[in-house]
Design an enzyme around this catalytic site. Structure first.
Site, PDB file in Angstrom:
ATOM      1  N   HIS A 129      -3.345   2.766  -4.738  1.00 43.73           N
ATOM      2  CA  HIS A 129      -2.660   2.419  -3.491  1.00 43.73           C
ATOM      3  C   HIS A 129      -1.283   1.822  -3.795  1.00 43.73           C
ATOM      4  CE1 HIS A 129      -5.736   3.399  -0.559  1.00 43.73           C
ATOM      5  NE2 HIS A 129      -6.650   2.827  -1.329  1.00 43.73           N
ATOM      6  N   ASP A 150      -9.069  -0.890  -5.551  1.00 46.55           N
ATOM      7  CA  ASP A 150      -9.955   0.076  -4.902  1.00 46.55           C
ATOM      8  C   ASP A 150      -9.376   1.484  -4.926  1.00 46.55           C
ATOM      9  OD1 ASP A 150      -7.966  -1.016  -3.120  1.00 46.55           O
ATOM     10  OD2 ASP A 150      -8.892   0.156  -1.517  1.00 46.55           O
ATOM     11  N   GLU A 151     -10.262   2.443  -4.817  1.00 46.84           N
ATOM     12  CA  GLU A 151      -9.946   3.858  -4.573  1.00 46.84           C
ATOM     13  C   GLU A 151      -8.857   4.406  -5.493  1.00 46.84           C
ATOM     14  OE1 GLU A 151     -11.158   4.254   0.120  1.00 46.84           O
ATOM     15  OE2 GLU A 151      -9.105   3.686  -0.332  1.00 46.84           O
ATOM     16  N   TRP A 172     -17.024  -4.325  -0.189  1.00 45.05           N
ATOM     17  CA  TRP A 172     -16.739  -3.607   1.058  1.00 45.05           C
ATOM     18  C   TRP A 172     -17.563  -2.337   1.221  1.00 45.05           C
ATOM     19  CZ3 TRP A 172     -14.313   1.287   1.659  1.00 45.05           C
ATOM     20  CH2 TRP A 172     -13.853   1.893   0.478  1.00 45.05           C
ATOM     21  N   ASP A 185       0.865  -1.180   0.000  1.00 47.19           N
ATOM     22  CA  ASP A 185       0.000   0.000   0.000  1.00 47.19           C
ATOM     23  C   ASP A 185       0.898   1.225   0.000  1.00 47.19           C
ATOM     24  OD1 ASP A 185      -2.356   1.772   0.452  1.00 47.19           O
ATOM     25  OD2 ASP A 185      -3.318  -0.111   1.014  1.00 47.19           O
ATOM     26  N   TYR A 204     -15.625  -4.130   9.528  1.00 44.54           N
ATOM     27  CA  TYR A 204     -14.390  -3.352   9.504  1.00 44.54           C
ATOM     28  C   TYR A 204     -13.950  -3.182  10.953  1.00 44.54           C
ATOM     29  CZ  TYR A 204     -13.353  -2.197   4.678  1.00 44.54           C
ATOM     30  OH  TYR A 204     -12.947  -2.275   3.373  1.00 44.54           O
ATOM     31  N   PHE A 205     -12.951  -3.962  11.345  1.00 42.48           N
ATOM     32  CA  PHE A 205     -12.559  -4.014  12.740  1.00 42.48           C
ATOM     33  C   PHE A 205     -11.580  -2.904  13.116  1.00 42.48           C
ATOM     34  CE2 PHE A 205     -13.582  -8.800  13.513  1.00 42.48           C
ATOM     35  CZ  PHE A 205     -14.926  -8.515  13.311  1.00 42.48           C
ATOM     36  N   ASP A 206     -11.314  -1.968  12.183  1.00 42.75           N
ATOM     37  CA  ASP A 206     -10.579  -0.762  12.564  1.00 42.75           C
ATOM     38  C   ASP A 206     -11.523   0.290  13.130  1.00 42.75           C
ATOM     39  OD1 ASP A 206     -11.680  -0.630   9.985  1.00 42.75           O
ATOM     40  OD2 ASP A 206     -10.257   0.878   9.305  1.00 42.75           O
ATOM     41  N   TRP A 255      -7.636  -2.741   9.093  1.00 40.42           N
ATOM     42  CA  TRP A 255      -6.737  -1.726   8.539  1.00 40.42           C
ATOM     43  C   TRP A 255      -6.021  -1.068   9.710  1.00 40.42           C
ATOM     44  CZ3 TRP A 255      -6.374  -2.435   3.543  1.00 40.42           C
ATOM     45  CH2 TRP A 255      -7.470  -2.962   2.853  1.00 40.42           C
ATOM     46  N   THR A 256      -4.759  -0.691   9.501  1.00 42.31           N
ATOM     47  CA  THR A 256      -3.923  -0.381  10.671  1.00 42.31           C
ATOM     48  C   THR A 256      -3.364   1.040  10.686  1.00 42.31           C
ATOM     49  OG1 THR A 256      -1.982  -1.351   9.576  1.00 42.31           O
ATOM     50  CG2 THR A 256      -3.308  -2.807  10.971  1.00 42.31           C
TER      51      THR A 256
END
Length: 779
Positions: free
Chosen positions: A278, A342-343, A409, A203, A434-436, A484-485
Site C-alpha cells: 500500500h 497488510d496485503e 482484522w 496509502d 468495519y464501518f465502511d 475505510w473511505t
C-alpha cells in the site's frame, strides 16, 4: 497520556470484584432513567434531585492538569457558569487517590445540593464530565440561555472502562478530509469515552503527511487525477499530461494542532505509515524505491492486486523510511507507530534480483520470511526511538517481530495466534467493526464497499475470542472500528457511516460484558440521537431490514427462529410460504418454532404501509441436519458461514455472500465428510453454490458424492457437472443435485472442484478463485 495495558487489566478485574460487593450494579430501570452511554459499571439511584438555578457555580481543583481546558469545555455546556469555592460550588470537580478505582475511572455523585466528580487523574475527570454532559439537555450543544429548572436525578456512579484500547480509525488517503472534520471526528470519539484515534495517513491513493526531508511526498504523492465522478473500481485511464488536482495533506503544524486537540480530550493519536505494501503512491516521486523502478501515477481509484511495493532488497528504502519515521516520532507522542504490513503482494519480490539476494544473504526461506525480516528491521528502528510497532495481522506471516502488537482484522485467527504467543492484540475484525460496510439495505443506503454490519451486530460483538483462556485474554488490549473511505467522499457521509455504530462499540468496550442489554441500549440511544442532532452530526437511522436468525441451538427435528429489527417502534409481519407479507399478515409477537421447510418473508410495517425491503430466509429440514461434519481443508477465516456445522444447520443463504451463511474456500476444493450417526436410506444430495465473478467467486467445475458404510472404503455415487456460465455477471445461486436410486450409507463425502485460479479474461487472472457454499441437503 497513555493507553491502559495489561497490568491495569489485572487491577481492573480485582476492582470489579471489590465494587461488585460494595455497590449494586445498575438495574435496567435505572439505566433507562439515566440514559448514559456507555452504560456505567455501577449506578445507585437515590432519593431527590439536583435542580439548576439561573446561574451555576463550578469549582475545579488546581491539581487537575487540564483545569483551564475543562473550565472552558464546561462553559460551552453550562450557560451562566460562574467560579465557585471548593465548599460552596454547585458543581465540584477534584482529584483524589482515595477512591481506588481502576485507571480512567471516576465517581459521579448527585444530591439535592451539588454535583461532584472525583477521579484519580485527568482522564477520569474528562469521562465524568462526559457523563454530566449527557445528563444535560441536548439543546446545550447549540447554546441555551439558561439551565434554570433543569433536573438531574440524585445518583451515585462508580465507573471505569473494561478495555484500555477503545478506538476509531479514519482513512484519509482514499479520500482526503479537512482539518476541521478531523477535529469533529475526535469530538465524536470523546463524547463516547473512547481514547484512540488511528489516523491512516498513507496509502496507494495519496500521501497525507508533510515530511520536511522529502517535499515531493506532498508536492507530488499527495495528489491524483480527479476521477470522483467515476466508480471507484472502474476509473478511466490517466491521459498523458493530465493534471493531478484531487488530494491534500496536513502540515506538521496542523498535525501538532490535531495531536494537542485530541490530547486535551484524553485521546491518543496513532499514525499509520504503510509499508511494505500500500505504498505505490510514493513511486510517483521516488520510483527507485520499488522493485521495477518505474514511475507510477498516484491511483485515482482501486489498485488491486497491490503488487508495486517497497523493494526489500534496496538499502535506500530503509534510509528513506527511517528518515520519515524520525519526523513522525517527533510529531506523535503516542507510544505506538502503525506500519500497516497488510496485503503486500510479493509478485515482484519473486523476480527482483535485489530481493532474492536479500533472501540469500539473510538466510531466509522465502518471500514471507523476507516480509518478516522487513518488519523486524523496522521494529528495531522504531524501538530505538522509544516507540512500539503495531501492524495489521499479516505481520504474523514468516514470524512475528519480537515486541510487535497485532491488529487482527481478517477475523479473529490472527489475534488468537498472537495472544497465545504472548503478543498484545487489538481486535478489529471485518465481521463486526468495519464501518465502511453497509448498515442498512444496500438498495436504499448510500454506497458502501459491501458487506452488512447493522447496529445490533456491532452491539453483539465480544472482543475476547472464545479460543483464549483467562491468561491469554490479558493480551487483548481492546478493539477499534475502521472507516475505510473508498466510497466515503464527504465529511457528512463519514459521519453517517460511523454514527451510531460508534455508540454501540463504545458500550462494548467500556461496559462489562454481562452488563449489556440490546433493548435497554436502544432506549438510551434515543436520547443520544437528539444530542447528535443538536451537534448537527449526521447519523444513520439504522437498518429497516429484518434479521431472521436462529434463536437457540439447532435440533434435528425443530428450529427456533427469531425476527429482529433495529426499529423497535414498528410492527414486524411475516409469512412462512414465500409470499410477501402485507399489513394483514401475521404479526410477529414471539419466536417461531419450525418443524418443516419454511420460506420466511418478513418486513417492517407502520399500519398497513411497508417500511423498507422484505427480508427473506429459507430453512430446510433434511437427514444431515445437525450431523457431524469434518473438512479436508477448512473454510477461509473471513467466510465461516456459521462454523463447523454451518453447512448442516438448515439455514440457506441469500444472494449476499457476506450475509454470514456462506462458507468460502479460496483456491482449494471443498471436500467434506458427513457422519449421519447411523445408516440411512439416501436418494438425493443437494448442495447450494453461489457465483459472483466480480468478487472472484465461481461455480465449482463439478461436485461429486461418495458413500461409505465404515468411513474408510468409499464408493462414488454420482458426479454432477456445473452448467452455469462463468461469464455471467450477475450473482447466481445454483443448487447442484445428485439424484440416484436409494442406497444405504452412514458416511457421505462431498467434493466440489475449485477451478483454482481466475480465468485469463478476468481482472484477477491467475489469482486464486473462490467457491462459496451454504448448505449440504441430504434426502
Amino acid at each position: 497520556m497513555k493507553i491502559v495495558l495489561r497490568g491495569s487489566i489485572v487491577l481492573l478485574l480485582c476492582m470489579q470484584v471489590f465494587w461488585a460487593c460494595s455497590i449494586p450494579r445498575v438495574s435496567k430501570t435505572e439505566s433507562k432513567n439515566m440514559k448514559i452511554i456507555p452504560n456505567p459499571q455501577h449506578i445507585l439511584v437515590q432519593e431527590g434531585e439536583f435542580i439548576f438555578a439561573q446561574t451555576t457555580s463550578v469549582w475545579i481543583s488546581d491539581e487537575i492538569t487540564n483545569k483551564a481546558f475543562f473550565n472552558d469545555y464546561l462553559n460551552t455546556s453550562i450557560p451562566n457558569m460562574s467560579q465557585g469555592s471548593s465548599e460552596k460550588a454547585q458543581i465540584r470537580i477534584s482529584l483524589t487517590q482515595e477512591i481506588n478505582l481502576p485507571e480512567e475511572g471516576y465517581q459521579f455523585h448527585v444530591d439535592n445540593d451539588q454535583v461532584s466528580i472525583l477521579a484519580q487523574d485527568d482522564r477520569g475527570v474528562f469521562y465524568g464530565i462526559q457523563t454530566l454532559r449527557q445528563l444535560l439537555p441536548s439543546a446545550v450543544e447549540q447554546g441555551v440561555s439558561t439551565l434554570d429548572g433543569h433536573r438531574i436525578q440524585a445518583v451515585h456512579i462508580k465507573d471505569y472502562p473494561r478495555f484500555g484500547w477503545r478506538g476509531m480509525h479514519l482513512d484519509v488517503s482514499r479520500h482526503f478530509f479537512p482539518l476541521e472534520f478531523v477535529k469533529r471526528y475526535i469530538d465524536m470519539i470523546a463524547l463516547h469515552k473512547m481514547n484512540v484515534f488511528h489516523w491512516h495517513l498513507s496509502d496507494d491513493n495519496g500521501w497525507r503527511l508533510e515530511i520536511k526531508n522529502y517535499p515531493k511526498l506532498t508536492e507530488i504523492c499527495a495528489w491524483r487525477v480527479d476521477r470522483e465522478h467515476e466508480d471507484w473500481r472502474k476509473w478511466s485511464p490517466i491521459e498523458p499530461g493530465e493534471e493531478s488536482s484531487y488530494g491534500g495533506f496536513y502540515t506538521q503544524d496542523e498535525v501538532r494542532e490535531i495531536v494537542a486537540y485530541a490530547a486535551a480530550r484524553q485521546i491518543t493519536v496513532i499514525p499509520e505509515i504503510e509499508m511494505p505494501g500500500h505504498s505505490s503512491e510514493i513511486f510517483a516521486a521516488y520510483p527507485e524505491l520499488s522493485c521495477r523502478g518505474e514511475m507510477l501515477p498516484v491511483r485515482p481509484g482501486s489498485y488491486w492486486p497491490n503488487e508495486d511495493i517497497f523493494c526489500a532488497g534496496n538499502d535506500s528504502v530503509f534510509v528513506f523510511l527511517e528518515n520519515i519515521l524520525d519526523e513522525v516520532v517527533e510529531l506523535f507522542p503516542a507510544e505506538y507507530i502503525h506500519i500497516g504490513g497488510d496485503e503486500a503482494r510479493k509478485t515482484y519480490w519473486k523476480t527482483c534480483e535485489k530481493c532474492q539476494n536479500r533472501i540469500s544473504t539473510e538466510g531466509l526461506a522465502n518471500e514471507h520470511e523476507l516480509q518478516s525480516w522487513f518488519i523486524q528491521k523496522m521494529e528495531k528502528y522504531i524501538n530505538s526511538k522509544g516507540k512500539k510497532l503495531i501492524g495489521w495481522d499479516e505481520i504474523l506471516e514468516g514470524g512475528l517481530a519480537q515486541d510487535a502488537t497485532v491488529m487482527s482484522w481478517r477475523g479473529v485467527a490472527g489475534g488468537v495466534a498472537a495472544a497465545k504467543a504472548g503478543h498484545d492484540v487489538v481486535m478489529t475484525p471485518t465481521s463486526h467493526v468495519y464501518f465502511d460496510y453497509y448498515q442498512g439495505d444496500p438498495k436504499t443506503e448510500p454506497q458502501a464497499i459491501g458487506g452488512y454490519t447493522p447496529l445490533k451486530k456491532v452491539y453483539s460483538y465480544e472482543p475476547i475470542p472464545e479460543e483464549l483462556n483467562a491468561e491469554e485474554a490479558k493480551y487483548v488490549l481492546g478493539s477499534q472500528a475502521n472507516l475505510w473511505t473508498e466510497f466515503v467522499k464527504t465529511s457528512s457521509h463519514a459521519e453517517y457511516m460511523v454514527l451510531p455504530r460508534m455508540t454501540a462499540l463504545s458500550e462494548v468496550l467500556w461496559s462489562s460484558k454481562d452488563h449489556r442489554d440490546w433493548s435497554d441500549f436502544q432506549n438510551r440511544l434515543q436520547g443520544l440521537l437528539l444530542r447528535f442532532e443538536s451537534l448537527e452530526w449526521n447519523y444513520s437511522p439504522g437498518s429497516f431490514l429484518i434479521d431472521i436468525v436462529p434463536a437457540r441451538p439447532l435440533k434435528t427435528d425443530e428450529l427456533v427462529v427469531e425476527l429482529i429489527s433495529e426499529q423497535a417502534h414498528h410492527d414486524i409481519r411475516y409469512t412462512l410460504d414465500g409470499t410477501p407479507p402485507d399489513g394483514k399478515s401475521t404479526l410477529y409477537e414471539e419466536e417461531l418454532l419450525l418443524k418443516q421447510d419454511a420460506k420466511i418473508r418478513a418486513g417492517l410495517f407502520k399500519g398497513s404501509s411497508s417500511l423498507g425491503r422484505i427480508a427473506e430466509r429459507d430453512f430446510s429440514f433434511h437427514e444431515a441436519l445437525g450431523s457431524t461434519l469434518s473438512y479436508k481443508m477448512k473454510y477461509h477465516v473471513r467466510y465461516t458461514g456459521g462454523g463447523d456445522n454451518g453447512l448442516v444447520d438448515g439455514i440457506l443463504g441469500s444472494d449476499n455472500f457476506k450475509d454470514g451463511t456462506w462458507q468460502g474456500f479460496e483456491g482449494n476444493d471443498l471436500e467434506l465428510f458427513l457422519d449421519l450417526g447411523e445408516s440411512k436410506e439416501i436418494f438425493k444430495v443437494e448442495v447450494n453454490f453461489l457465483q459472483s465473478t466480480k468478487a472472484w467467486i465461481f461455480m465449482p467445475e463439478y461436485f461429486e458424492v461418495s458413500f461409505s458404510l465404515d468411513g474408510e472404503t468409499w464408493k462414488i455415487i454420482q458426479r454432477v457437472e456445473n452448467e452455469v456460465s462463468e461469464k455471467t455477471e450477475d450473482t447466481v445461486i445454483n443448487r447442484l443435485t445428485a439424484d440416484f436410486p436409494t442406497e444405504a450409507t452412514q458416511y457421505i463425502k462431498v467434493l466440489a472442484k475449485n477451478r483454482g485460479v481466475c480465468p485469463e479474461w478476468h481482472p484477477g487472472a491467475g489469482e486464486k478463485s473462490w467457491i462459496f457454499c451454504d448448505e449440504v441437503v441430504v434426502r
